[in-house]
Design a protein around this motif. Structure first.
Motif, PDB file in Angstrom:
ATOM      1  N   GLU A 287       0.830  -1.203   0.000  1.00 56.87           N
ATOM      2  CA  GLU A 287       0.000   0.000   0.000  1.00 56.87           C
ATOM      3  C   GLU A 287       0.868   1.259   0.000  1.00 56.87           C
ATOM      4  OE1 GLU A 287      -3.414   2.349  -0.014  1.00 56.87           O
ATOM      5  OE2 GLU A 287      -3.109   0.236  -0.488  1.00 56.87           O
TER       6      GLU A 287
ATOM      7  N   ARG B 200       2.218   1.677  -3.471  1.00 58.25           N
ATOM      8  CA  ARG B 200       1.152   2.114  -4.372  1.00 58.25           C
ATOM      9  C   ARG B 200       0.888   3.616  -4.208  1.00 58.25           C
ATOM     10  NH1 ARG B 200      -3.888   3.460  -4.636  1.00 58.25           N
ATOM     11  NH2 ARG B 200      -4.255   3.277  -2.410  1.00 58.25           N
ATOM     12  N   LYS B 201       0.831   4.085  -2.968  1.00 60.72           N
ATOM     13  CA  LYS B 201       0.591   5.513  -2.731  1.00 60.72           C
ATOM     14  C   LYS B 201       1.765   6.356  -3.225  1.00 60.72           C
ATOM     15  CE  LYS B 201      -2.738   5.506   0.975  1.00 60.72           C
ATOM     16  NZ  LYS B 201      -3.065   6.002   2.320  1.00 60.72           N
TER      17      LYS B 201
END
Length: 99
Positions: free
Chosen positions: A60, A63-64
């Motif tokens: 995550e 991804r950010k």
């Protein structure tokens, strides 16, 4: 865990989970009743859930970071297309007269 001693002597880190599992196994009629205790003991030994959770958090985060880089690249492309951006050092006519 065969000897009952930890790596540096004393009680091993997962010994409490092992005692709970062995107590449950000795008192239960079916071994399936002790599945939660066995899962806790195996998690203490191998950290599978902890590792999976850490991988999900890292994915995550990556991804950010990629999304923010993509958004930053869009802004940089807009600025690179020839749009003149003022930094506020020089006041143009009509700006700041209301102060």
């Amino acid at each position: 865990m065969a000897s009952g001693f930890g790596f540096h002597g004393g009680v091993p880190r997962c010994f409490a989970f092992w005692q709970e599992f062995s107590k449950c196994y000795a008192q239960s009629d079916t071994p399936s009743q002790c599945r939660p205790h066995a899962d806790d003991y195996l998690e203490c030994l191998h950290h599978t859930n902890e590792i999976a959770r850490a991988k999900a958090i890292k994915a995550e985060f990556v991804r950010k970071a990629e999304h923010q880089a993509h958004e930053g690249r869009k802004a940089a492309d807009i600025l690179a297309d020839g749009v003149i951006v003022g930094v506020g050092l020089i006041q143009r006519s009509g700006e700041g007269q209301g102060k």
